[in-house]
Every structure is written in structure tokens, then in C-alpha cells.
Design a protein around this motif. Structure first.
Motif, PDB file in Angstrom:
ATOM      1  N   ALA A 292       0.829  -1.207   0.000  1.00  0.00           N
ATOM      2  CA  ALA A 292       0.000   0.000   0.000  1.00  0.00           C
ATOM      3  C   ALA A 292       0.863   1.256   0.000  1.00  0.00           C
ATOM      4  N   LEU A 293       1.942   1.233   0.775  1.00  0.00           N
ATOM      5  CA  LEU A 293       2.833   2.390   0.809  1.00  0.00           C
ATOM      6  C   LEU A 293       3.507   2.589  -0.546  1.00  0.00           C
ATOM      7  N   ARG A 294       3.904   1.502  -1.191  1.00  0.00           N
ATOM      8  CA  ARG A 294       4.537   1.620  -2.500  1.00  0.00           C
ATOM      9  C   ARG A 294       3.584   2.228  -3.528  1.00  0.00           C
ATOM     10  N   LYS A 295       2.341   1.785  -3.509  1.00  0.00           N
ATOM     11  CA  LYS A 295       1.360   2.336  -4.441  1.00  0.00           C
ATOM     12  C   LYS A 295       1.138   3.820  -4.188  1.00  0.00           C
ATOM     13  N   ALA A 296       1.107   4.212  -2.916  1.00  0.00           N
ATOM     14  CA  ALA A 296       0.934   5.624  -2.578  1.00  0.00           C
ATOM     15  C   ALA A 296       2.138   6.436  -3.041  1.00  0.00           C
ATOM     16  N   ILE A 297       3.326   5.884  -2.853  1.00  0.00           N
ATOM     17  CA  ILE A 297       4.540   6.568  -3.295  1.00  0.00           C
ATOM     18  C   ILE A 297       4.563   6.673  -4.819  1.00  0.00           C
ATOM     19  N   LYS A 298       4.110   5.612  -5.502  1.00  0.00           N
ATOM     20  CA  LYS A 298       4.056   5.627  -6.961  1.00  0.00           C
ATOM     21  C   LYS A 298       3.162   6.760  -7.455  1.00  0.00           C
ATOM     22  N   ARG A 299       1.997   6.927  -6.841  1.00  0.00           N
ATOM     23  CA  ARG A 299       1.097   8.029  -7.239  1.00  0.00           C
ATOM     24  C   ARG A 299       1.761   9.377  -6.998  1.00  0.00           C
TER      25      ARG A 299
ATOM     26  N   ALA B 167      12.802   0.687  -6.907  1.00  0.00           N
ATOM     27  CA  ALA B 167      13.253   1.644  -7.924  1.00  0.00           C
ATOM     28  C   ALA B 167      12.556   1.415  -9.251  1.00  0.00           C
ATOM     29  N   GLU B 168      12.355   0.147  -9.615  1.00  0.00           N
ATOM     30  CA  GLU B 168      11.714  -0.149 -10.894  1.00  0.00           C
ATOM     31  C   GLU B 168      10.222   0.140 -10.858  1.00  0.00           C
ATOM     32  N   GLN B 169       9.571  -0.163  -9.741  1.00  0.00           N
ATOM     33  CA  GLN B 169       8.130   0.101  -9.649  1.00  0.00           C
ATOM     34  C   GLN B 169       7.842   1.594  -9.640  1.00  0.00           C
ATOM     35  N   ILE B 170       8.638   2.353  -8.893  1.00  0.00           N
ATOM     36  CA  ILE B 170       8.419   3.800  -8.796  1.00  0.00           C
ATOM     37  C   ILE B 170       9.019   4.514 -10.001  1.00  0.00           C
ATOM     38  N   ASP B 171       9.949   3.837 -10.712  1.00  0.00           N
ATOM     39  CA  ASP B 171      10.646   4.388 -11.879  1.00  0.00           C
ATOM     40  C   ASP B 171      11.496   5.589 -11.486  1.00  0.00           C
TER      41      ASP B 171
END
Length: 351
Positions: free
Chosen positions: A150-157, A193-197
Motif C-alpha cells: 500500500a505504501l509503494r502504491k501511494a509513493i508511486k502516485r 526503484a523499478e516500480q516507482i521508476d
């Protein structure tokens, strides 16, 4: 008595000289001095962050007290802002995150992700809710059940909204695990790094050498920028170090200025050629002078500004060992960066 070199005087100095003792000491402690090694390191980092997505990790490694944090907070931040526009606030394309220690046996990614999210969007982690679909009904988990996903998805946005390109992790030796090996740490970092690009810039001392070369796939995505101290036995480098000392002395926030350039050899030895460590020594000296009667300096302040002999020797041993390993791995460029190699390949490329 030293006389200020007008070429090196900071524009704020005149105003600072009339400020309170506390204000003058704070100003000098934060004073940023440009120098050759810093400029070289800055350009190397900028080249790495502009590479394609195959480069995900950048390690900026050098002795403790060399000035790495100062570079990241000032010169690098300004350069990245110039590189990608004058983004401000939530639109900045880079973030600076001081990594904090924890009392766990593995690295606390949840804490780090929370710090990234809060700094990047000003949204406290406790306000983030992870959605789930149960037969068409959307439910949100409580904060106690908040997952790394959930935190990764929030950071991605957040990263998409501000076009985030680089996350700078200072004090990155805290990524080192307390048990077992560090493969899991870098695997998680690679996935993140790859998910957040984004590119991840790790800043720290020689301990980071362990993280920079764990396995071939990581090495392919990694660049290392070494930050070497000035060699006190090299005349050309000592000339550069002398200029640094003169810049500090020219901005001494007291009327009475010790002739530090005349003692450059002693300062180079005490600081081990590290500009950050030099700044600490001079800041300590300044503190003693500001607290003295009529702000008069005395020679004993020099010795008091240095570390005790045993501590100095221990730090010196660690630095010499660490820098030798850093030089062994990264100071020698590949053949095609030498004059002979450049000439050889240049003839073929120009055919």
C-alpha cells in the motif's frame, strides 16, 4: 595576521560580522565552500542520474567528514533543480531522505517508505488506507494493517504527480542488515526503484562498498562515484586544499582571524585531507574564539578543536583502509578512458 581574500568573501559576510555570536557560529557551520574534488564529484553524479533506466543505483562513497552531505543538501540540490527546471515544493523532481537507524534485525522498509511518503506529499502515513474489493464492496484497511504494498502504491502516485526522478538516501549505511547478508535489502531496493521508476542515490562511507557489488544483475544497474579526500603528500592536491583553507579564513566571522593558510600542513594532517572534517575543526576553533573574552583567539584553541589522539588514530586507520579499497575498485578507469584507449577507439569510430 590573515587578511581576507576579496575573491573568496561570501556576499553575506558583511551582515554576518555584525550579527550575534550565536548567529555567526551557525552561519559558519553551514558555510558551503566550493572546491575541485566537490566539482568533479558533482559532475559525475549528474552524468549518472541522466543515464537511462538501466542505471538504477548510484553510490556516492567517501570518508566520513569529506563533505558528502553538504554536497547533497546544497550543490547537488541546486544542480538537480537547474537540470529539470525550477520545480518547487511538491513538484521537485528529487527528494533528500536521511535514513534513520532502527532496533530491528532487518532493515525497516515500512518506516522508510512512510518517511518518503510524508516528505513527498505531506500526507502522514497513518492517513493512508489500503483498499480491497470484496464482492464489489471497497473496504479500506486500518493503519495497523497498512502493508508495504500500500505504501509503494501511494509513493508511486506521488512520484508520478511530481515527476520524481531521484531519491537521495543520506547515511545509507543504515541499509546494512544486522544479520545474515544484504541481498534482500538490494533486491527490495531494486524492486522499489523499478516500480516507482526512479534512480536511488546512496550516500555514505566505505561500508557501502559491501552493498554496491553484491551480484552481477545489481552491478549492471549500479554506478559508483568515489569522493576522495585531498592527498596531503601530493603537491598539486595540497595547492587545492590550501585554497579551501583560504576560503574558510576569508569568511571567518570575527575581526581577529588566525592565519590558517600558514598552518595548512597541520590542518591537512588533522583533517586527513577531508574538507568536511576541516570544516568541523575550524568550527570548533571558532566556538572557542567566540566564547573568549573580546573574541581573542589563542594557540591552545587549535589543539582543543581536534580529537583526542586515540580517537584520531582509530578514525585514521579506518579511513586509510576504506579508501584503499575504494581506490582499488573504482579509481582506475577502463582502458578506453585512457589516452591510449581514446586514441585507438577514436580512429576506428571515425572510419
Amino acid at each position: 595576521m590573515f587578511r581576507r581574500n576579496r575573491e573568496y568573501i561570501h556576499p553575506e559576510l558583511d551582515a554576518i560580522l555584525t550579527a550575534s555570536k550565536k548567529r555567526r557560529e551557525e552561519w559558519f557551520n553551514k558555510l558551503t565552500i566550493s572546491h575541485r574534488n566537490l566539482g568533479v564529484a558533482l559532475q559525475d553524479i549528474l552524468e549518472c542520474v541522466q543515464r537511462n533506466k538501466n542505471t538504477r543505483f548510484i553510490f556516492f562513497i567517501g570518508m566520513t567528514g569529506a563533505g558528502k552531505t553538504n554536497l547533497a543538501e546544497n550543490a547537488l540540490a541546486d544542480a538537480l533543480a537547474d537540470l529539470w527546471g525550477d520545480g518547487a515544493g511538491a513538484k521537485k523532481p528529487f527528494m533528500y531522505i536521511p535514513v534513520e537507524t532502527n532496533n530491528e534485525h532487518t532493515f525497516a522498509w515500512k518506516n522508510l517508505f512512510s518517511d518518503i511518503m510524508e516528505q513527498g506529499s505531506a500526507v502522514p502515513a497513518e492517513f493512508i488506507r489500503e483498499p480491497s474489493d470484496s464482492h464489489g464492496v471497497i473496504r479500506y484497511a486500518s493503519n495497523s494493517r497498512l502493508t508495504l504494498g500500500a505504501l509503494r502504491k501511494a509513493i508511486k502516485r506521488m512520484a508520478d504527480q511530481r515527476a520524481l526522478k531521484v531519491i537521495i538516501f543520506d547515511e545509507a549505511y543504515y541499509f546494512l542488515r544486522l544479520r545474515f547478508d544484504n541481498l534482500d535489502v538490494m533486491d527490495t531496493a531494486k524492486s522499489f526503484a523499478e516500480q516507482i521508476d526512479v534512480k536511488l542515490l546512496f550516500i555514505g562511507s566505505y561500508e557501502l562498498l559491501e552493498l554496491s557489488t553484491l551480484y552481477a544483475t545489481q552491478i549492471r544497474r549500479t554506478e559508483v562515484v568515489p569522493f576522495f579526500r585531498y592527498d596531503t603528500k601530493n603537491k598539486a592536491e595540497m595547492k587545492e586544499f590550501t585554497i579551501v583553507v583560504e576560503k574558510f579564513a576569508s569568511n571567518w566571522p570575527c575581526k581577529s582571524i588566525p592565519n590558517f593558510p600558514a598552518a595548512v600542513e597541520e590542518l591537512a594532517d588533522a583533517s586527513m585531507g577531508g574538507v568536511g572534517q576541516l570544516s568541523v575543526i575550524l568550527s570548533n576553533f571558532l566556538g572557542y574564539q567566540l566564547r573568549s573574552k573580546a573574541e581573542v583567539w589563542t594557540p591552545i584553541m587549535f589543539g582543543r578543536a581536534l580529537k583526542a589522539t586515540a580517537l584520531d588514530e582509530e578514525m585514521r586507520d579506518q579511513i586509510i583502509t576504506g579508501e584503499a579499497e575504494l581506490r582499488r575498485k573504482y579509481s582506475v578507469k577502463n582502458y578506453y578512458c585512457t589516452n591510449k584507449g581514446i586514441s585507438a577507439i577514436g580512429k576506428k569510430l571515425a572510419c
